[in-house]
Scaffold this motif. Structure first.
Motif, short mmCIF file in Angstrom:
data_model
loop_
_atom_site.label_atom_id
_atom_site.label_comp_id
_atom_site.label_asym_id
_atom_site.label_seq_id
_atom_site.Cartn_x
_atom_site.Cartn_y
_atom_site.Cartn_z
N ALA A 1 -18.37 -34.70 5.34
CA ALA A 1 -18.95 -33.59 4.57
C ALA A 1 -18.66 -32.23 5.18
CB ALA A 1 -20.47 -33.79 4.45
N GLU A 2 -18.63 -32.13 6.49
CA GLU A 2 -18.60 -30.80 7.12
C GLU A 2 -17.71 -30.80 8.34
OE1 GLU A 2 -20.15 -27.98 6.30
OE2 GLU A 2 -21.14 -28.84 4.54
N SER A 3 -17.20 -29.61 8.68
CA SER A 3 -16.61 -29.43 10.00
C SER A 3 -17.75 -29.40 11.00
CB SER A 3 -15.82 -28.13 10.05
OG SER A 3 -16.65 -27.04 9.73
N ILE A 4 -17.62 -30.09 12.11
CA ILE A 4 -18.72 -30.27 13.04
C ILE A 4 -18.67 -29.17 14.10
CG2 ILE A 4 -19.77 -31.85 14.70
CD1 ILE A 4 -18.59 -34.15 13.14
N ASP A 5 -19.77 -28.40 14.19
CA ASP A 5 -19.82 -27.33 15.19
C ASP A 5 -20.12 -27.90 16.58
OD1 ASP A 5 -22.55 -27.84 15.31
OD2 ASP A 5 -23.05 -26.26 13.88
N SER A 6 -20.12 -27.06 17.58
CA SER A 6 -20.25 -27.56 18.95
C SER A 6 -21.60 -28.21 19.20
CB SER A 6 -20.02 -26.42 19.94
OG SER A 6 -20.95 -25.36 19.69
N ALA A 7 -22.68 -27.65 18.63
CA ALA A 7 -24.01 -28.24 18.84
C ALA A 7 -24.08 -29.63 18.24
CB ALA A 7 -25.07 -27.34 18.23
N ALA A 8 -23.53 -29.79 17.05
CA ALA A 8 -23.56 -31.11 16.38
C ALA A 8 -22.67 -32.09 17.13
CB ALA A 8 -23.10 -30.96 14.95
#
Length: 222
Positions: A215-222
Protein backbone atom coordinates in the motif's frame (compact mmCIF):
# COMPACT_ATOMS: atom_id res chain seq x y z
CA UNK A 1 -40.82 8.34 22.77
CA UNK A 2 -44.12 7.76 24.60
CA UNK A 3 -46.58 6.54 21.95
CA UNK A 4 -46.96 5.36 18.36
CA UNK A 5 -47.80 8.42 16.30
CA UNK A 6 -49.04 6.67 13.17
CA UNK A 7 -49.26 3.36 11.33
CA UNK A 8 -49.90 2.74 7.68
CA UNK A 9 -53.54 1.80 6.91
CA UNK A 10 -54.21 -1.72 8.22
CA UNK A 11 -50.77 -1.67 9.87
CA UNK A 12 -50.05 -3.69 13.01
CA UNK A 13 -47.49 -3.55 15.81
CA UNK A 14 -47.17 -5.65 18.98
CA UNK A 15 -44.69 -5.06 21.80
CA UNK A 16 -44.23 -7.91 24.28
CA UNK A 17 -42.11 -7.87 27.43
CA UNK A 18 -41.99 -10.87 29.75
CA UNK A 19 -43.71 -14.25 29.91
CA UNK A 20 -47.26 -15.46 29.40
CA UNK A 21 -48.37 -15.19 33.05
CA UNK A 22 -46.93 -11.89 34.20
CA UNK A 23 -45.54 -10.19 31.09
CA UNK A 24 -46.91 -7.09 29.41
CA UNK A 25 -48.23 -6.76 25.87
CA UNK A 26 -49.45 -3.72 24.00
CA UNK A 27 -50.96 -3.99 20.55
CA UNK A 28 -51.55 -1.27 17.96
CA UNK A 29 -53.79 -1.92 14.99
CA UNK A 30 -54.71 0.66 12.33
CA UNK A 31 -57.94 0.51 10.34
CA UNK A 32 -58.16 1.30 6.62
CA UNK A 33 -58.06 5.04 7.33
CA UNK A 34 -55.01 4.76 9.60
CA UNK A 35 -56.90 5.32 12.88
CA UNK A 36 -55.10 3.38 15.63
CA UNK A 37 -56.75 1.10 18.19
CA UNK A 38 -54.60 0.36 21.29
CA UNK A 39 -55.02 -2.75 23.49
CA UNK A 40 -53.11 -3.83 26.58
CA UNK A 41 -52.59 -7.14 28.43
CA UNK A 42 -50.87 -8.25 31.62
CA UNK A 43 -50.21 -11.93 31.16
CA UNK A 44 -53.29 -13.35 29.44
CA UNK A 45 -55.65 -10.80 31.02
CA UNK A 46 -56.66 -7.80 28.91
CA UNK A 47 -56.63 -4.54 30.83
CA UNK A 48 -57.71 -0.99 29.90
CA UNK A 49 -55.11 0.84 27.86
CA UNK A 50 -56.00 4.10 29.64
CA UNK A 51 -54.34 4.80 31.98
CA UNK A 52 -52.56 1.57 32.94
CA UNK A 53 -51.41 0.52 29.48
CA UNK A 54 -50.30 4.00 28.52
CA UNK A 55 -48.28 4.30 31.73
CA UNK A 56 -46.49 1.01 30.99
CA UNK A 57 -45.93 1.99 27.35
CA UNK A 58 -44.30 5.31 28.31
CA UNK A 59 -41.76 3.35 30.36
CA UNK A 60 -41.20 0.53 27.87
CA UNK A 61 -41.19 2.31 24.51
CA UNK A 62 -37.91 4.25 24.91
CA UNK A 63 -36.12 0.95 25.60
CA UNK A 64 -37.74 -0.67 22.55
CA UNK A 65 -36.72 2.28 20.38
CA UNK A 66 -33.14 2.12 21.65
CA UNK A 67 -32.77 -1.62 21.24
CA UNK A 68 -34.24 -1.76 17.72
CA UNK A 69 -32.32 1.24 16.41
CA UNK A 70 -35.56 2.73 15.06
CA UNK A 71 -35.01 6.38 14.17
CA UNK A 72 -31.38 6.35 15.37
CA UNK A 73 -30.35 9.14 13.02
CA UNK A 74 -33.15 11.52 14.05
CA UNK A 75 -32.79 10.65 17.75
CA UNK A 76 -29.04 11.35 17.70
CA UNK A 77 -29.70 14.67 15.95
CA UNK A 78 -32.32 15.57 18.58
CA UNK A 79 -30.07 14.70 21.55
CA UNK A 80 -27.14 16.48 19.91
CA UNK A 81 -29.17 19.66 19.46
CA UNK A 82 -30.56 19.56 22.99
CA UNK A 83 -27.47 18.64 24.97
CA UNK A 84 -24.47 18.23 22.67
CA UNK A 85 -22.31 15.09 22.35
CA UNK A 86 -22.54 14.39 26.10
CA UNK A 87 -26.31 13.90 25.81
CA UNK A 88 -25.85 11.42 22.96
CA UNK A 89 -23.14 9.52 24.85
CA UNK A 90 -25.37 9.33 27.92
CA UNK A 91 -28.18 7.86 25.81
CA UNK A 92 -25.80 5.32 24.25
CA UNK A 93 -24.60 4.23 27.68
CA UNK A 94 -28.08 2.91 28.57
CA UNK A 95 -28.53 1.00 25.30
CA UNK A 96 -28.25 -2.75 25.77
CA UNK A 97 -26.47 -4.59 22.98
CA UNK A 98 -23.57 -3.89 20.67
CA UNK A 99 -25.56 -3.63 17.43
CA UNK A 100 -27.71 -0.68 18.52
CA UNK A 101 -24.78 1.00 20.27
CA UNK A 102 -22.78 0.81 17.05
CA UNK A 103 -25.63 2.47 15.12
CA UNK A 104 -25.76 5.38 17.56
CA UNK A 105 -21.99 5.81 17.74
CA UNK A 106 -21.87 5.81 13.94
CA UNK A 107 -24.52 8.51 13.69
CA UNK A 108 -22.72 10.64 16.27
CA UNK A 109 -19.40 10.35 14.43
CA UNK A 110 -21.06 11.69 11.29
CA UNK A 111 -21.67 15.03 13.02
CA UNK A 112 -19.49 17.70 11.42
CA UNK A 113 -19.32 19.66 14.68
CA UNK A 114 -17.17 17.12 16.56
CA UNK A 115 -13.64 18.22 17.37
CA UNK A 116 -10.70 15.87 17.89
CA UNK A 117 -11.06 15.63 21.67
CA UNK A 118 -14.78 14.81 21.37
CA UNK A 119 -14.09 12.16 18.73
CA UNK A 120 -11.57 10.67 21.17
CA UNK A 121 -14.27 10.56 23.88
CA UNK A 122 -16.64 8.82 21.49
CA UNK A 123 -14.03 6.23 20.51
CA UNK A 124 -13.02 5.63 24.12
CA UNK A 125 -16.62 4.91 25.11
CA UNK A 126 -17.14 2.74 22.04
CA UNK A 127 -14.07 0.68 22.94
CA UNK A 128 -15.43 0.16 26.48
CA UNK A 129 -19.08 -0.48 25.68
CA UNK A 130 -19.25 -2.36 22.37
CA UNK A 131 -18.69 -5.96 23.41
CA UNK A 132 -18.97 -7.47 19.94
CA UNK A 133 -15.67 -7.53 18.05
CA UNK A 134 -17.57 -7.49 14.77
CA UNK A 135 -19.68 -4.44 15.65
CA UNK A 136 -16.70 -2.48 17.01
CA UNK A 137 -14.65 -3.36 13.93
CA UNK A 138 -17.54 -2.30 11.68
CA UNK A 139 -17.73 1.08 13.43
CA UNK A 140 -13.98 1.68 13.18
CA UNK A 141 -13.80 0.63 9.54
CA UNK A 142 -16.74 2.82 8.52
CA UNK A 143 -15.18 5.87 10.22
CA UNK A 144 -11.48 5.24 9.54
CA UNK A 145 -10.94 8.03 7.02
CA UNK A 146 -11.96 10.82 9.42
CA UNK A 147 -10.59 9.24 12.60
CA UNK A 148 -6.90 8.87 11.80
CA UNK A 149 -6.36 12.39 10.49
CA UNK A 150 -4.97 13.89 13.72
CA UNK A 151 -2.85 12.61 16.62
CA UNK A 152 -5.61 12.72 19.25
CA UNK A 153 -8.21 10.90 17.17
CA UNK A 154 -5.64 8.41 15.86
CA UNK A 155 -4.52 7.40 19.35
CA UNK A 156 -8.13 6.92 20.47
CA UNK A 157 -8.90 4.97 17.29
CA UNK A 158 -6.01 2.56 17.82
CA UNK A 159 -6.73 2.25 21.56
CA UNK A 160 -10.29 1.21 20.66
CA UNK A 161 -8.92 -1.24 18.10
CA UNK A 162 -6.72 -2.85 20.76
CA UNK A 163 -9.85 -3.79 22.71
CA UNK A 164 -10.79 -6.15 19.85
CA UNK A 165 -9.81 -9.67 20.84
CA UNK A 166 -10.47 -11.29 17.44
CA UNK A 167 -7.28 -11.40 15.34
CA UNK A 168 -9.37 -11.38 12.17
CA UNK A 169 -11.43 -8.32 13.14
CA UNK A 170 -8.39 -6.39 14.39
CA UNK A 171 -6.53 -7.09 11.16
CA UNK A 172 -9.59 -5.95 9.19
CA UNK A 173 -9.56 -2.64 11.08
CA UNK A 174 -5.84 -2.03 10.55
CA UNK A 175 -5.96 -3.02 6.87
CA UNK A 176 -8.86 -0.62 6.41
CA UNK A 177 -6.92 2.20 8.08
CA UNK A 178 -4.12 1.58 5.58
CA UNK A 179 -6.49 2.66 2.81
CA UNK A 180 -6.74 6.16 4.29
CA UNK A 181 -4.30 8.93 3.44
CA UNK A 182 -1.29 7.31 5.15
CA UNK A 183 1.21 9.48 3.27
CA UNK A 184 -0.36 12.66 4.67
CA UNK A 185 -0.50 11.27 8.23
CA UNK A 186 3.08 11.04 9.54
CA UNK A 187 3.48 8.27 12.07
CA UNK A 188 0.27 6.45 11.15
CA UNK A 189 2.02 3.50 9.53
CA UNK A 190 4.33 3.00 12.52
CA UNK A 191 1.34 3.31 14.89
CA UNK A 192 -0.58 0.69 12.92
CA UNK A 193 2.35 -1.71 13.02
CA UNK A 194 2.76 -1.18 16.75
CA UNK A 195 -0.94 -1.89 17.30
CA UNK A 196 -0.68 -5.04 15.18
CA UNK A 197 1.53 -6.62 17.86
CA UNK A 198 -1.78 -7.49 19.56
CA UNK A 199 -2.50 -9.92 16.69
CA UNK A 200 -1.66 -13.47 17.72
CA UNK A 201 -2.40 -15.21 14.42
CA UNK A 202 0.57 -15.62 12.09
CA UNK A 203 -1.77 -15.64 9.11
CA UNK A 204 -3.53 -12.39 10.03
CA UNK A 205 -0.25 -10.63 10.90
CA UNK A 206 1.29 -11.76 7.61
CA UNK A 207 -1.79 -10.58 5.71
CA UNK A 208 -1.47 -7.14 7.31
CA UNK A 209 2.27 -6.90 6.59
CA UNK A 210 1.65 -7.77 2.95
CA UNK A 211 -1.01 -5.06 2.84
CA UNK A 212 1.50 -2.60 4.33
CA UNK A 213 4.25 -3.20 1.79
CA UNK A 214 1.79 -3.16 -1.09
CA UNK A 215 0.00 0.00 0.00
CA UNK A 216 2.68 2.53 0.90
CA UNK A 217 6.33 3.43 0.70
CA UNK A 218 7.64 2.64 4.17
CA UNK A 219 9.25 5.52 6.06
CA UNK A 220 12.13 5.07 8.47
CA UNK A 221 9.96 4.87 11.60
CA UNK A 222 7.77 2.16 10.08
Amino acid sequence: DTDIKRLSPNGYLKIVDGGWFSGHTVEFRADSSGRIERRFWIGSSERPFEPEGRRWLSDALPRVIRQTGIGASSRVARFLKAGGPSAVLAEISIIEGSWAKRLYFGELLKAASLDASTRARVLSQAGREIDSDFELATLLISSADQLVADDTSRKAYLDAARSISSDFELRRVLSSALKTRVASNPGLLANLLETSQSIGSDFEEATLLIDVVNAESIDSAA
